[in-house]
Design an enzyme around this catalytic site. Structure first.
Site, short mmCIF file in Angstrom:
data_model
loop_
_atom_site.label_atom_id
_atom_site.label_comp_id
_atom_site.label_asym_id
_atom_site.label_seq_id
_atom_site.Cartn_x
_atom_site.Cartn_y
_atom_site.Cartn_z
N ASN A 59 -4.80 3.50 11.30
CA ASN A 59 -4.40 3.07 9.96
C ASN A 59 -3.52 4.17 9.37
O ASN A 59 -4.02 5.22 8.98
CB ASN A 59 -5.67 2.86 9.11
CG ASN A 59 -5.35 2.59 7.65
OD1 ASN A 59 -4.20 2.35 7.28
ND2 ASN A 59 -6.38 2.62 6.82
N LYS A 86 -1.97 4.17 6.66
CA LYS A 86 -2.00 4.19 5.19
C LYS A 86 -0.55 4.25 4.68
O LYS A 86 0.35 3.70 5.31
CB LYS A 86 -2.87 5.33 4.69
CG LYS A 86 -4.27 5.28 5.35
CD LYS A 86 -5.28 6.18 4.76
CE LYS A 86 -6.59 6.00 5.51
NZ LYS A 86 -7.67 6.80 4.97
N HIS A 109 -10.66 -2.29 3.23
CA HIS A 109 -10.73 -0.83 3.36
C HIS A 109 -11.23 -0.24 2.03
O HIS A 109 -10.91 -0.75 0.95
CB HIS A 109 -9.34 -0.27 3.70
CG HIS A 109 -9.39 1.18 4.06
ND1 HIS A 109 -9.43 2.17 3.10
CD2 HIS A 109 -9.46 1.81 5.25
CE1 HIS A 109 -9.51 3.35 3.70
NE2 HIS A 109 -9.54 3.15 5.01
N GLU A 148 -10.34 2.21 0.36
CA GLU A 148 -9.30 2.57 -0.62
C GLU A 148 -8.84 1.34 -1.38
O GLU A 148 -8.52 1.42 -2.58
CB GLU A 148 -8.13 3.27 0.11
CG GLU A 148 -8.51 4.70 0.48
CD GLU A 148 -7.82 5.25 1.72
OE1 GLU A 148 -6.78 4.72 2.13
OE2 GLU A 148 -8.36 6.23 2.29
N GLU A 206 -17.25 2.51 7.83
CA GLU A 206 -16.53 3.69 7.35
C GLU A 206 -17.23 4.23 6.10
O GLU A 206 -16.95 3.78 4.98
CB GLU A 206 -15.10 3.32 6.98
CG GLU A 206 -14.29 2.82 8.15
CD GLU A 206 -12.81 3.09 7.94
OE1 GLU A 206 -12.24 3.77 8.79
OE2 GLU A 206 -12.25 2.66 6.91
N GLY A 258 -11.09 10.90 5.34
CA GLY A 258 -10.10 11.88 4.91
C GLY A 258 -10.68 13.20 4.44
O GLY A 258 -9.99 14.02 3.85
N SER A 290 -12.85 10.51 9.48
CA SER A 290 -12.62 11.83 10.06
C SER A 290 -12.84 11.87 11.58
O SER A 290 -13.31 12.88 12.11
CB SER A 290 -13.47 12.89 9.36
OG SER A 290 -13.10 12.99 7.99
P1 PGA Z 1 -9.58 9.26 8.28
O1 PGA Z 1 -9.45 7.78 7.65
O2 PGA Z 1 -9.61 9.10 9.77
O3 PGA Z 1 -8.37 10.00 7.78
O4 PGA Z 1 -10.86 9.83 7.75
C1 PGA Z 1 -10.16 6.72 8.21
C2 PGA Z 1 -9.82 5.45 7.52
O5 PGA Z 1 -9.56 5.46 6.31
O6 PGA Z 1 -9.78 4.38 8.16
#
Ligand code: PGA
Length: 254
Positions: free
Chosen positions: A9, A11, A94, A96, A166, A172, A213
């Site tokens: 992803n 983003k 997601h 976010e 997640e 992140g 992460s």
């Molecule tokens: P990350 O994000 O690997 O940067 O922690 C995972 C995600 O948001 O799918």
């Protein structure tokens, strides 16, 4: 036997030109891992060029969101039909989108239904926030998100569903969940819930990813868990060596 999947992803990162350059390099690096289903989810505007580039390659392209209505007065949105011209996959719900853009369980469910009706492989995200985790609500939150996302989804569509666990506090932050802890949530709050909603064989065939992460160094440990079938990767999907190491780790899962 569930085929491992690693989905990146991106983003809101990379222009179309940057994405094309990156995929030229990345695709060479991950193509040898045939046993892994590989997916990249660039921003919308980079997708036409990247999907053209990958036309004859076994690397899937997905969007990071889609709207549930087929067309109409929905300024700024993109429909399943528009996506289908270029993509086979979509990420829905997601954290976010939920936290920053007001996505609700109901909205997630409407998008899931539209995506599946359009034949897209649908990666549904679920996960608790830090506050929910600390309040002991992980099980309740994840089970609820999964159950609500799947309302009205027939068992015949479940082959096109992938669920990503997640935990929001791991996204992140560089602070991944423990592999055992992630596996427990995935088993108890996703696979067992799906077995109850459908039947044990649907649950057994469902691919469930961990996200938060994941990197080249910790991926192997996640993939050594019985119920973790791959990863949804954010930050590490933007770097060829890291994403390749994760794909390579997934190819060793058996
Ligand atoms: P990350 O994000 O690997 O940067 O922690 C995972 C995600 O948001 O799918």
């Amino acid at each position: 036997m569930r085929k491992p999947m690693v989905a990146g992803n991106w983003k809101m990162n990379k222009t179309s030109a940057q994405g094309v350059l990156f995929v030229q390099e990345l695709s060479q690096s991950i193509l040898p891992y045939e046993h892994v289903e590989k997916v990249i989810c660039p921003p919308y505007l980079a997708i036409p060029a990247i999907s053209a580039l990958l036309k004859d390659q076994p690397i899937g392209v997905g969007v990071q969101d889609v709207y549930s209505a087929p067309s109409g007065a929905f300024t700024g949105e993109v429909s399943v039909d528009m996506v289908k011209e270029f993509c086979q996959y979509v990420i829905i719900g997601h954290s976010e989108r939920r936290a920053l853009f007001g996505e609700t369980d109901k909205g997630v469910n409407q998008k899931v239904q539209a995506a599946l009706a359009g034949g897209l492989t649908t990666i549904i995200c679920a996960g608790e926030t830090l506050a929910e985790n600390e309040a002991g609500q992980t099980q309740a939150v994840v089970s609820r998100q999964v159950t609500q996302a799947l309302i009205g989804v027939e068992s015949s569509s479940m082959a096109k569903v992938v669920i990503a666990y997640e935990p929001v506090w791991a996204i992140g932050t560089g602070k991944a969940a423990s592999a055992e802890g992630a596996n427990r949530v995935i088993k108890e709050c996703i696979r067992d819930i799906v077995a109850g909603l459908y039947n044990p064989s649907v649950a057994d065939e469902l691919r469930i990813l961990y996200g938060g992460s994941v990197n080249g160094a910790n991926a192997e440990e996640f993939f050594s868990q019985k119920d973790i079938d791959g990863a949804l990767v954010g930050g590490a999907s933007l770097k060829t060596p890291d994403f390749t190491a994760i794909v390579a780790a997934a190819s060793r899962r058996n």
